[in-house]
Enzyme design. Structure first.
Site, PDB file in Angstrom:
ATOM      1  CD  GLU A   1      39.014  34.285  49.879  1.00  0.00           C
ATOM      2  OE1 GLU A   1      40.061  34.892  50.189  1.00  0.00           O
ATOM      3  OE2 GLU A   1      38.997  33.121  49.464  1.00  0.00           O
TER       4      GLU A   1
ATOM      5  CD  GLU B   1      42.440  33.976  46.206  1.00  0.00           C
ATOM      6  OE1 GLU B   1      43.597  33.599  46.453  1.00  0.00           O
ATOM      7  OE2 GLU B   1      41.905  34.936  46.785  1.00  0.00           O
TER       8      GLU B   1
HETATM    9  O1  AHR Z   1      41.295  34.211  53.270  1.00  0.00           O
HETATM   10  C1  AHR Z   1      42.651  33.857  53.251  1.00  0.00           C
HETATM   11  C2  AHR Z   1      43.118  33.436  51.858  1.00  0.00           C
HETATM   12  O2  AHR Z   1      43.077  34.521  50.992  1.00  0.00           O
HETATM   13  C3  AHR Z   1      42.262  32.406  51.167  1.00  0.00           C
HETATM   14  O3  AHR Z   1      42.602  31.112  51.500  1.00  0.00           O
HETATM   15  C4  AHR Z   1      42.550  32.653  49.718  1.00  0.00           C
HETATM   16  O4  AHR Z   1      41.471  32.334  48.883  1.00  0.00           O
HETATM   17  C5  AHR Z   1      42.940  34.107  49.661  1.00  0.00           C
HETATM   18  O5  AHR Z   1      44.134  34.293  48.995  1.00  0.00           O
END
Ligand code: AHR
Length: 498
Positions: free
Chosen positions: A291, A172
């Site tokens: 994610e 990210e």
């Molecule tokens: O999964 C929780 C968080 O969400 C992770 O650390 C990040 O990559 C995202 O913002």
């Protein structure tokens, strides 16, 4: 309400990469300390790994696990996490403002992956660190021996290389919250150089470049275009992240989250193909949805946690039945573009926004969202069929026209079986499913119909009541396709033998 589904054997989307059912363990909250690793737990093995948690991870059949972050990775020094445990430093993790004792490090993670029959996807720190450390980590992990770093790994107890094939080029990096946040230009240049060095070491490594941290970022999708213009030759995948929420308690909008996911995927594919065309490239860029989940329940509690402790209670969402319906439909979205989405991670695996929960010193149990993921992971592997369906729809302010059904069908040519996953979004109408199959030989018959439904959309599983939201089986005794029904507000899996 009627849902007519048309499936033709020859019309396929593509094969399902089993890595669509991956997951994620971040050094965050109690995912590791008190989750996968709890030395004093009654079920802990000789390495301190909770065997009750390992049993559930094995049951989910997760093909790979992303590690160690997430936001955490952007201020992580991998060298801190190797060598004798008593000599490892305790660090401040700035991402989650927690204390990091580095007791569950690289070797422990790799040992754990073996014990739960999974593989590792490692993310490198491109926040506070860069090319040199990434290159050294790859050599430490994957080089057989003879170099200083590979010999160091051996001295630390791993004679054989870890052979980690999948690598994330940071996490990210478009996010202002990221330690070492970068512009698309800065990140694109860096990711390309890091990727180039990694592929000089081993051209068969599979590399994931950071896409936007969500489709709602103001820089989306220009970020993807710029990053891919830099990294198109070295990257194999671009990442997507998406967390959905129901703050307004608006069930019909929440249930349509997968429509948003579909559009997000389509947009990223378009950007990938735009860059492909611009570069006159023959290479196709694939998507790593590394994610995705529902995440919003824990917000208030998270803000009350004291900083700088080991294993704070963070992101411990307790999932409702309606969350499970949404997770089921998000899985359908991933399968719908199985031709381009090859990697995905349910974020995360244990305790932090996770299907598996534990109590420290206490039991482990399955959250409501565990169930659609379990069945999709077990039965969703095969070839996705390019189905069409007719069903009434509703108008939604956020997503426009939303069909009441979210359906996907997977064909298992070896077992000669079709598996239909369907969510009935209607809160008051049962759905009659009319299946029109063509091109399949034999006599199709239903061999299993698993339903996840509940009278209360807000029902949850807890350590005291771990079976409040659990699937049930309503397989018709004669196996006929006639009379198939998806109950009001339900997730369904129908297995059809051919
Ligand atoms: O999964 C929780 C968080 O969400 C992770 O650390 C990040 O990559 C995202 O913002």
């Amino acid at each position: 309400m009627k849902c007519t589904i048309y499936a033709k054997k020859q019309f396929v989307v593509g094969p399902v990469d089993k890595r669509l059912f991956g997951s994620f363990v971040e050094q965050l909250g109690r995912a590791v300390y008190g989750g996968v690793y709890e030395v004093d737990h009654p079920t802990a093995d000789e390495q301190g790994f909770r065997t009750d948690v390992m049993n559930l991870v094995r049951e989910l059949d997760v093909p790979f696990v992303r590690f160690p972050g997430g936001n955490y990775v952007s201020n992580f020094n991998w060298e801190d996490s190797v060598g004798p445990q008593e000599q490892r430093p305790t660090r401040l993790d700035l991402a989650w403002r927690a204390l990091d004792p580095n007791q569950f490090g690289l070797h422990e993670f790799m040992d754990w992956t073996k014990k739960v029959n999974t593989e590792a996807m490692m993310v490198v720190n491109l926040g506070t660190r860069g090319l040199a450390e990434a290159r050294e980590l790859v050599e430490y992990c994957n080089h057989p021996g003879g170099s200083t770093l590979s010999e160091m790994r051996k001295n630390h107890g791993a004679e054989e290389p870890f052979n980690i094939k999948m690598w994330g080029l940071g996490n990210e990096m478009d996010g202002f919250w990221q330690v070492g946040h970068k512009t698309a230009e800065e990140y694109g240049r860096l990711a390309n150089e890091v990727g180039k060095a990694m592929k000089l070491f081993d051209p068969t490594l599979e590399l994931v470049a950071c896409g936007s941290s969500s489709g709602y970022m103001p820089t989306f999708p220009q970020w993807e275009a710029t990053v891919l213009e830099h990294t198109y030759d070295v990257a194999d995948y671009i990442s997507l992240h998406m967390y959905v929420r129901n703050d307004e308690d608006d069930l019909m909008t929440f249930l349509a989250s997968s429509v948003g996911m579909d559009r997000y995927i389509e947009t990223v594919i378009s950007v990938c193909d735009y860059v492909k065309a611009k570069k006159r490239s023959k290479k196709t860029m694939y998507l790593s949805f590394d994610e995705w989940n529902v995440w919003y329940h824990s917000g208030k509690k998270d803000r009350e946690q004291p900083p700088w402790v080991v294993g704070p209670n963070l992101l411990e969402d307790v999932y409702t039945f309606e969350d499970a319906l949404v997770v089921g439909s998000l899985l359908n979205s991933l399968l719908r573009r199985a031709d381009r989405v090859k990697i995905a991670c349910l974020a995360q695996l244990v305790n932090t926004i996770a299907p598996i929960m534990t109590e420290t010193s206490g039991p482990a149990w399955r959250q409501a969202i565990y169930w659609p993921f379990y069945y999709a992971s077990k039965y969703g592997r095969g070839t996705v069929l390019d189905i069409r369906f007719e069903v009434p729809s509703y108008d939604n302010e956020t997503y426009g026209t939303v069909p009441y059904a979210d359906a996907i069908m997977v064909h298992h040519p070896e077992g000669d079986e079709l598996v239909l996953f369907v969510v009935n979004r209607s809160p008051d109408k049962t759905m009659d499913i009319d299946l029109n199959l063509s091109g399949f030989e034999g006599n199709p018959r239903v061999i299993e119909h698993v339903v996840l439904d509940h009278s209360d959309p807000k029902a949850v599983n807890t350590s005291q009541q771990p079976d409040e939201v659990v699937p049930r089986t309503i397989t018709p005794t004669d196996g006929t396709l006639q009379g198939l029904q998806a109950p009001v507000l339900s997730w369904n899996m129908v297995r059809i033998a051919l």
